[in-house]
Design a protein around this motif. Structure first.
Motif, PDB file in Angstrom:
ATOM      1  N   ARG A  17       0.819  -1.206   0.000  1.00  0.00           N
ATOM      2  CA  ARG A  17       0.000   0.000   0.000  1.00  0.00           C
ATOM      3  C   ARG A  17       0.855   1.259   0.000  1.00  0.00           C
ATOM      4  O   ARG A  17       0.480   2.270  -0.583  1.00  0.00           O
ATOM      5  N   GLU A  20       1.916   1.751  -3.567  1.00  0.00           N
ATOM      6  CA  GLU A  20       0.796   2.220  -4.389  1.00  0.00           C
ATOM      7  C   GLU A  20       0.464   3.674  -4.109  1.00  0.00           C
ATOM      8  O   GLU A  20       0.209   4.462  -5.022  1.00  0.00           O
ATOM      9  N   GLN A  21       0.473   4.017  -2.836  1.00  0.00           N
ATOM     10  CA  GLN A  21       0.133   5.393  -2.474  1.00  0.00           C
ATOM     11  C   GLN A  21       1.208   6.372  -2.943  1.00  0.00           C
ATOM     12  O   GLN A  21       0.904   7.496  -3.333  1.00  0.00           O
ATOM     13  N   LYS A  24       0.549   6.907  -6.519  1.00  0.00           N
ATOM     14  CA  LYS A  24      -0.688   7.656  -6.668  1.00  0.00           C
ATOM     15  C   LYS A  24      -0.470   9.135  -6.357  1.00  0.00           C
ATOM     16  O   LYS A  24      -1.068  10.010  -6.966  1.00  0.00           O
ATOM     17  N   TRP A 293      -5.142  -5.510   9.841  1.00  0.00           N
ATOM     18  CA  TRP A 293      -5.061  -5.325   8.408  1.00  0.00           C
ATOM     19  C   TRP A 293      -5.373  -3.887   7.972  1.00  0.00           C
ATOM     20  O   TRP A 293      -4.635  -3.282   7.209  1.00  0.00           O
ATOM     21  N   THR A 294      -6.503  -3.372   8.439  1.00  0.00           N
ATOM     22  CA  THR A 294      -6.913  -2.041   7.986  1.00  0.00           C
ATOM     23  C   THR A 294      -5.926  -0.977   8.445  1.00  0.00           C
ATOM     24  O   THR A 294      -5.737   0.024   7.777  1.00  0.00           O
ATOM     25  N   GLU A 298      -4.328   1.874   6.139  1.00  0.00           N
ATOM     26  CA  GLU A 298      -4.543   3.298   6.411  1.00  0.00           C
ATOM     27  C   GLU A 298      -3.238   4.016   6.726  1.00  0.00           C
ATOM     28  O   GLU A 298      -3.012   5.147   6.299  1.00  0.00           O
ATOM     29  N   TYR A 327      -9.094  -0.597  14.195  1.00  0.00           N
ATOM     30  CA  TYR A 327     -10.263  -1.402  13.839  1.00  0.00           C
ATOM     31  C   TYR A 327      -9.850  -2.796  13.398  1.00  0.00           C
ATOM     32  O   TYR A 327      -8.896  -2.939  12.652  1.00  0.00           O
ATOM     33  N   ARG A 387     -17.801   3.563  15.979  1.00  0.00           N
ATOM     34  CA  ARG A 387     -16.468   3.870  15.507  1.00  0.00           C
ATOM     35  C   ARG A 387     -16.351   5.370  15.210  1.00  0.00           C
ATOM     36  O   ARG A 387     -15.361   6.016  15.531  1.00  0.00           O
TER      37      ARG A 387
END
Ligand SMILES: Cc1cc2nc3c(=O)[nH]c(=O)nc-3n(C[C@H](O)[C@H](O)[C@H](O)COP(=O)(O)OP(=O)(O)OC[C@H]3O[C@@H](n4cnc5c(N)ncnc54)[C@H](O)[C@@H]3O)c2cc1C
Ligand code: SF4
Lengths: 408, 64
Positions: A17, A20-21, A24, A293-294, A298, A327, A387
């Motif tokens: 990620r 990728e970011q 991006k 994971w999240t 993030e 989370y 949340r």
């Protein structure tokens, strides 16, 4: 000026990620990703769920297709381990002797399973962290009749659920008062126990493991209360250890992970992301490390932005805070467990009455006048609501008052 | 712009709902994501991009 080079160590979701970011956000310099597993980045949470159940082939877990990876224009060095880091010299050494220089470095090495002395070397004793581990556990379950799962954390609970679904006799051993109780408190632990007992799992809480016995293969597990449980397979889910051994002597502060500031920066030009990063979360005013994971996904967005800012502005560049509501989710049988926030022993716990057909349960956690956590079983929409409330620093009293208002 | 949600991938985490509450919701029955608008206004683009970024399963795509 030499072309810029960003190096990412670790090819899990955090590393992927980040890459990728970066693309991006317009980073067009060189990118190298070093990952010690031979596999392209894959869906780790599926290992203890779909893979064990035989619902997903291990080969089908890749997070991206070959084309998508190629489009990132990054040099993926898979099957290569980073073995040492020199921060002042901005140099990384790999296990094949190659050295990489970098303008910015992202550490995304995740965790490994914590291993025990007991059971070492016995066939049939497994851990579960990597794809290769999952393939081995799946093969072991296919011929086994009885499994003992040691450790009632999320992975242990999911392995127990999968083994039960496959028809094995399952014993789940947890040293605390109940599975998940150390993480979610005793009352939720009871609900989790109930979930497993209803499905026919023998839950042995409040007892540790004294030994694992057998000749060349495991035959039984000795519990600290003196009893013995026969087993063809044992899976040990007794915690994790951040993969930071190789960073000893790098000059970075290692303390249950790579210690970072509120911007996920561990040193000049060095950032950390995912399971390995321990950073200051201003929303909770706490230094935390999150193995979800999240969070890896993030955090990668913030780390990529900060890498960009650092490359553009140097050491004094203003960087973004990373202040998430942590989370995670876990699937056990047909129950989805979700938790948002941050809880610890001593928090107030408010368990709401069952809703829906009785399968929907929600528990709220409060500390020092604030709502700090929410747990939901089969109730994703209530989880989402809380949340948001946690992120908005909702007060504990007003949360409880609101519930009293609707008669819960 | 059209929004597509791959319900085979969506696991109902709801990150998209938090990122773009005017565009996404969780369905009452399936608990998976639904798009509230089929052809959202360009003004919603930043929120939708955030939802795409924050979806842990990459279930959301848009076509122009
Ligand atoms: C069985 C299982 C089930 C899970 N289920 C859930 C779930 O349901 N929900 C949830 O929220 N989370 C779950 N998790 C946690 C989630 O998978 C992790 O939080 C996530 O993978 C973290 O991503 P990461 O990129 O930080 O680290 P990892 O995914 O651990 O990736 C790090 C990579 O770096 C590699 N590496 C380590 N050291 C080096 C080195 N020196 N050089 C090169 N490479 C190195 C590692 O081998 C690994 O491939 C689960 C984890 C496991 C093991
Ligand atoms: S964020 Fe992704 S996985 Fe989550 S509900 Fe939205 S579409 Fe589904």
């Amino acid at each position: 000026m030499a072309p810029r080079q960003v190096v990412v160590v670790g090819a899990g979701p955090g590393g992927l990620r980040t890459v990728e970011q970066l693309r991006k956000k317009g980073y067009d310099g060189a990118l190298t990703v070093v990952g010690d597993e031979p596999h392209a980045p894959y869906d780790r949470p599926a290992l203890s769920k779909q893979v064990l159940l035989g619902k997903a082939e291990p080969t089908a877990l890749a997070l991206r297709g070959a084309e998508q990876l190629a489009a990132l224009g990054a040099d993926f060095r898979l099957g290569r381990r980073a073995v040492s880091l020199d921060v002042p010299e901005a140099r990384l050494e790999l296990d094949d002797g190659d050295t990489l220089r970098f303008d910015a470095l992202v550490l995304a090495t995740g965790c490994g399973a914590r291993r025990l002395q007991i059971g070492a070397g016995l066939a049939g004793v497994h851990y579960l962290r990597s794809l290769d581990d999952a393939v081995a556990v799946r093969a072991a379950l296919a011929t086994a009749r009885r499994i003992v799962v040691v450790g009632g954390g999320f992975i242990g609970c999911e392995v127990a659920a999968a083994a039960r679904a496959l028809g094995l006799e399952v014993t789940l051993v947890e040293a605390a008062a109940a599975p998940l109780a150390p993480i979610l408190g005793g009352r939720v632990g009871e609900l989790v126990t109930q979930l497993h007992v209803e499905r026919g799992v023998t839950v042995r809480s409040g007892t540790g493991v004294a030994g694992i016995d057998g000749g060349t293969r495991v035959e039984s597990v000795r519990l600290s209360d003196g009893s013995e449980v026969a087993a063809d397979v044992v899976v040990l889910g007794v915690g994790t250890q951040p993969s930071t051994d190789w960073l000893a002597g790098s000059g970075l502060t290692l303390d249950n992970g790579v210690l970072c500031d509120r911007h996920c920066s561990a040193g000049t030009g060095v950032f950390a992301v995912g399971d390995v990063a321990r950073w200051y979360n201003p929303l909770f005013d706490e230094v935390m490390r999150i193995e979800h994971w999240t969070n890896a996904a993030e955090q990668a967005a913030v780390v990529a932005a900060n890498v960009q800012a650092y490359l553009a502005g140097g050491a004094g560049a203003p960087l973004a805070d990373y202040a998430p509501v942590p989370y995670f989710w876990s699937d056990q049988y047909d129950t989805r467990i979700q938790f948002a926030g941050r809880t610890r022993a001593g928090d107030d716990v408010h368990l709401l009455p069952p809703a829906g057909d009785g399968r929907e349960r929600v528990a709220l956690y409060g500390r020092e006048e604030r709502l700090v956590g929410a747990l939901a079983m089969n109730s994703p929409r209530s989880l989402l609501r809380y949340r948001q409330a946690i992120g908005a620093r909702a007060s504990w009293d007003s949360t409880l008052d609101e519930l009293a208002g609707v008669g819960a | 712009m059209q929004i597509h949600i791959d319900l085979g991938k969506c696991c109902g985490y709801g990150n998209c709902v938090l990122a773009a509450p005017d565009v996404f919701a969780l369905d009452d029955v399936s608990n998976l994501a639904v798009a509230l608008v089929t052809e959202p206004d360009e003004a919603l683009r930043p929120a939708i991009d955030r939802a795409i970024d924050e979806c842990p399963t990459e279930a959301i795509t848009t076509v122009a």
